[in-house]
Design a protein around this motif. Structure first.
Motif, mmCIF file in Angstrom:
data_model
loop_
_atom_site.group_PDB
_atom_site.id
_atom_site.type_symbol
_atom_site.label_atom_id
_atom_site.label_comp_id
_atom_site.label_asym_id
_atom_site.label_seq_id
_atom_site.Cartn_x
_atom_site.Cartn_y
_atom_site.Cartn_z
ATOM 1 N N LYS A 183 2.704 -44.116 6.898
ATOM 2 C CA LYS A 183 1.761 -43.527 5.959
ATOM 3 C C LYS A 183 1.228 -42.327 6.672
ATOM 4 O O LYS A 183 1.136 -41.207 6.320
ATOM 5 C CB LYS A 183 0.859 -44.514 5.507
ATOM 6 N N SER A 184 0.434 -42.546 7.895
ATOM 7 C CA SER A 184 -0.015 -41.333 8.577
ATOM 8 C C SER A 184 1.109 -40.182 8.957
ATOM 9 O O SER A 184 0.887 -39.099 8.860
ATOM 10 C CB SER A 184 -0.677 -41.910 9.826
ATOM 11 N N THR A 185 2.186 -40.658 9.489
ATOM 12 C CA THR A 185 3.250 -39.467 9.530
ATOM 13 C C THR A 185 3.437 -38.806 8.237
ATOM 14 O O THR A 185 3.540 -37.534 8.481
ATOM 15 C CB THR A 185 4.574 -40.395 10.268
ATOM 16 N N GLY B 217 1.857 -49.105 10.233
ATOM 17 C CA GLY B 217 3.066 -48.934 10.831
ATOM 18 C C GLY B 217 4.098 -48.542 9.826
ATOM 19 O O GLY B 217 5.447 -48.310 10.448
HETATM 20 N N1 ADP Z 1 2.642 -40.040 18.016
HETATM 21 C C1 ADP Z 1 3.404 -41.074 17.899
HETATM 22 N N2 ADP Z 1 4.377 -41.374 19.038
HETATM 23 C C2 ADP Z 1 5.120 -42.511 18.990
HETATM 24 N N3 ADP Z 1 5.192 -43.126 17.894
HETATM 25 C C3 ADP Z 1 4.428 -43.026 16.941
HETATM 26 C C4 ADP Z 1 3.204 -41.901 16.946
HETATM 27 N N4 ADP Z 1 2.668 -42.273 15.654
HETATM 28 C C5 ADP Z 1 3.219 -43.078 14.973
HETATM 29 N N5 ADP Z 1 4.155 -43.630 15.530
HETATM 30 C C6 ADP Z 1 4.935 -44.847 15.350
HETATM 31 O O1 ADP Z 1 5.666 -44.506 14.153
HETATM 32 C C7 ADP Z 1 5.489 -45.624 12.952
HETATM 33 C C8 ADP Z 1 4.572 -45.269 11.860
HETATM 34 O O2 ADP Z 1 3.440 -45.015 12.252
HETATM 35 P P1 ADP Z 1 2.352 -44.425 11.182
HETATM 36 O O3 ADP Z 1 2.783 -43.382 10.775
HETATM 37 O O4 ADP Z 1 0.828 -44.093 12.079
HETATM 38 O O5 ADP Z 1 2.199 -45.651 10.145
HETATM 39 P P2 ADP Z 1 0.816 -45.993 9.426
HETATM 40 O O6 ADP Z 1 -0.177 -44.958 8.958
HETATM 41 O O7 ADP Z 1 1.550 -46.677 7.985
HETATM 42 O O8 ADP Z 1 0.105 -47.398 9.939
HETATM 43 C C9 ADP Z 1 4.815 -46.974 13.847
HETATM 44 O O9 ADP Z 1 5.752 -47.502 14.329
HETATM 45 C C10 ADP Z 1 4.184 -46.095 14.880
HETATM 46 O O10 ADP Z 1 4.111 -46.874 16.289
#
Ligand code: ADP
Ligand code: MG
Length: 241
Positions: free
Chosen positions: A47-49, A44
């Motif tokens: 990272k993926s974002t 959360g």
């Molecule tokens: N498509 C999306 N829509 C809404 N919220 C998102 C989406 N993708 C990620 N989030 C939110 O953005 C934040 C960062 O997520 P993410 O980048 O997946 O983190 P990680 O890869 O580090 O676990 C989290 O709070 C997640 O719930």
């Protein structure tokens, strides 16, 4: 070395109905050509974002992303797809190989969009498979290979496009520790031959193979440090622990 990647006050906010989710809240860093970097942080943290933005799969809500000096946020969807195809090699946690194709065909597939002849595609794919140590597995299908070998096919596919940067999201996440180590040593070898590699992971072990670790928390960079040489694993060392 010129910067391959530069982000300035990078932001990404998701909109869920009337709720704003600020996933990245002003990130700054630059990655010079040839560096190998781990981006770490708890689930959360964004990272993926961040990886989706770096890979031109998504656009920032604020700030700038310069890839090889080009401002990605200003590009049309078509231009973005072109940049992605030409400059980025992706490696996925679950390999994303097509099961009905051979290893060689999987590696060749993204080259179809490059305007290369079939013979040139084949040569490049064979070269890429050879560079990951799978020259003799080209005619195997993914399910006839081990997980570590499948991931090496995934890496060969990323290499075949001759990208400016390789982006990997949890590349060892589905592997046992020995195969994971093998994959990390391959990344290290590619890095030593001049590749720019960004690995996103929550696995601390990965950072022993990189020269720099960027830690995210709640969408901001909380640390960005070189990995001390004494913690770094060499190509010929077996991982202790
Ligand atoms: N498509 C999306 N829509 C809404 N919220 C998102 C989406 N993708 C990620 N989030 C939110 O953005 C934040 C960062 O997520 P993410 O980048 O997946 O983190 P990680 O890869 O580090 O676990 C989290 O709070 C997640 O719930
Ligand atoms: Mg993630």
């Amino acid at each position: 070395m010129p910067d391959v990647i530069r982000v300035e006050q990078l932001e990404r906010t998701y909109h869920l109905g009337s709720v704003d989710v600020p996933a990245l809240r002003g990130i700054d860093f630059a990655i010079p050509q040839g560096q190998m970097v781990a981006i770490m942080g708890p689930s959360g943290s964004g990272k993926s974002t961040l990886l989706n933005l770096l890979g031109c799969l998504d656009r920032p809500s604020g700030g700038r992303y310069l890839l090889a000096g080009e401002d990605v946020g200003r590009k049309s969807d078509d231009q973005l797809a072109e940049v992605r195809n030409a400059r980025i090699g992706f490696v996925f946690q679950n390999y994303n190989l097509l099961p009905q194709l051979t290893a060689l065909e999987n590696v060749e597939l993204p080259l179809v969009y490059r305007g290369l002849s079939a013979a040139a595609r084949r040569r490049r794919a064979e070269g890429a498979l050879e560079s990951v140590g799978l020259a003799d597995r080209g005619h195997h299908r993914p399910l006839e290979l081990s997980g570590g070998q499948q991931q090496r096919v995934g890496i060969a596919r990323a290499l075949a496009g001759q990208p400016d940067v390789i982006l990997a999201d949890e590349p060892t996440g589905n592997l046992d520790s020995a195969s994971g180590e093998e994959v990390l040593r391959l990344f290290l070898e590619l890095h030593r031959s001049g590749r720019t590699i960004v690995v996103v992971t929550h696995d601390d072990d990965v950072s022993h193979y990189t020269e720099r670790t960027i830690h995210l928390r709640d969408g901001v960079v909380v640390s960005d440090d070189p990995v001390p040489p004494e913690l770094r694993r060499g190509l010929d060392e077996r991982g202790a622990s």
